[in-house]
Design an enzyme around this catalytic site. Sequence first.
Site, PDB file in Angstrom:
ATOM      1  N   CYS A 217      79.418  54.096  34.498  1.00  0.00           N
ATOM      2  CA  CYS A 217      78.654  52.884  34.793  1.00  0.00           C
ATOM      3  C   CYS A 217      77.664  52.577  33.666  1.00  0.00           C
ATOM      4  CB  CYS A 217      77.901  53.054  36.102  1.00  0.00           C
ATOM      5  SG  CYS A 217      76.809  51.677  36.493  1.00  0.00           S
TER       6      CYS A 217
ATOM      7  N   CYS B  66      73.484  56.338  41.840  1.00  0.00           N
ATOM      8  CA  CYS B  66      74.256  57.552  41.545  1.00  0.00           C
ATOM      9  C   CYS B  66      73.333  58.538  40.836  1.00  0.00           C
ATOM     10  CB  CYS B  66      75.447  57.239  40.647  1.00  0.00           C
ATOM     11  SG  CYS B  66      76.699  56.206  41.407  1.00  0.00           S
TER      12      CYS B  66
ATOM     13  N   CYS C 223      79.894  47.643  39.502  1.00  0.00           N
ATOM     14  CA  CYS C 223      79.597  48.948  40.116  1.00  0.00           C
ATOM     15  C   CYS C 223      80.894  49.699  40.370  1.00  0.00           C
ATOM     16  CB  CYS C 223      78.838  48.771  41.423  1.00  0.00           C
ATOM     17  SG  CYS C 223      78.491  50.340  42.272  1.00  0.00           S
TER      18      CYS C 223
ATOM     19  N   CYS D 231      74.701  65.915  57.113  1.00  0.00           N
ATOM     20  CA  CYS D 231      74.595  65.274  55.799  1.00  0.00           C
ATOM     21  C   CYS D 231      73.386  65.798  55.032  1.00  0.00           C
ATOM     22  CB  CYS D 231      74.508  63.759  55.958  1.00  0.00           C
ATOM     23  SG  CYS D 231      73.095  63.196  56.941  1.00  0.00           S
TER      24      CYS D 231
END
Length: 454
Positions: free
Chosen positions: A76, A85, A162, A411
Amino acid sequence: MKDKPVRLEEDYELIINSYSHQGEGIGRINNFTIFVPGAILEERVRVKIIEVKKNFARGQLEEVILASPHRIKPLCPVYHLCGGCHLQHMDYEKQLEMKKGIVENALDRIGNQNIKALTAIGMKDPWRYRNKGYFQVNREKGRVQLGFYKAGSYDFIPAGGCVLFSSQINKLLSYLEEQLSLQKVTVYNSKTRGGNLRNVLIRESRSTGEIMIVFFTKEYNLGFEQNVLNDLVRTFPQVVSIYQNINRSSKAVLLGKVFRLLKGKPDLEDALGPFKFKISPRSFFQVNAEQAEILNEKVLEYANLSGEETIIDSYCGTAAISIYAAKQAKKVYGIEVEKSAVRDAKINCELNGISNLKLFSGKAEEWLYRWRRSGEEVHLVIVDPPRRGCSSKVLKGIIKIKPKKVIYISCNPATLARDLKYLTKDNDYKLKKVLPIDMFPQTRHIECIASLER
């Protein structure tokens, strides 16, 4: 700061010798910890100190003096600006290795668990996996832009190109920017409360390719004419559902109470494995459907169901895991605090012909207490809590119910480790295995499945 070996705004050289739970490199100067985002294990780097605390400092990476063989060029072009990110500078196999290490470190340091995590399951192609995006809106030199805020700030970063979204979504973003600019749409300003368009949500079905768009506005007036929507669906026939959400609040909340269907059908349809799911603007659905399928299949593998079990799926959301389990169990009870998610879950049960799944709206701890009093035998409890993990009342409820197995989906390795420590501290349960699944490649986030047995 005189007692610290580093000073603000000064440069230092150091070697990275470990990672933080956030995926940052960690180096040390005179045994004083320095966190360095963007640095890789065993690299020699030069950093500028941008924060100094009592027990640690934070350094901004200025130069990689001796690079790791695992350092790569980010795909990117705005990777270093965006902050969405965190790991594009690292080859993918090393990302998975690092995430496994973060999980193991949390299990050991926080959970007192003497166990190695299984090898993390990654993606064959760890790009363009996101099926949902919330885009900020900006106006620059008369042109409307869609993008993101830089991490920890309100600095706008354009989203064009993206690499976590499909090429179709990127083309759609460019088209929307052009059309919204031509229509001279006003952009909401949180300081002055002027302007109208606040955000844009785009959802894409992996199984059908269909797309839903939601325009978030301050006013009931959309700010452009119906013919713009007509042209949009002619240009992008994949767009089958267009909504408006009206949010008049001055607070930093995303959703307003009112949704208006402007064009097309009310839902998208997507699939996980053999099961279909209706997705409304409010629906929760995993942003990485490919990895979500693997996660659900692994839950069933660890559950090892015979067809005679009674299961409780707390924090069941829109019932994706419950539906998988219901096909192989005698009875499943799903608990979810969000009423809109329960409504979606009931629709998904009907869509898939599931009749042995009963859904309840409420807090998990309250329903677990009721089950304990009912005396009904439960063979398996599945928990998939938010990042903060389970409350102590939920964990106590599980122990009191005494299921033979517990499968914990997390998570957040830190809260997972904390809760595993609670479940195993009096030998009520033994931790059998922990499997990391990379739901969010190129980011520091990692999903885990933990399997426990009495």
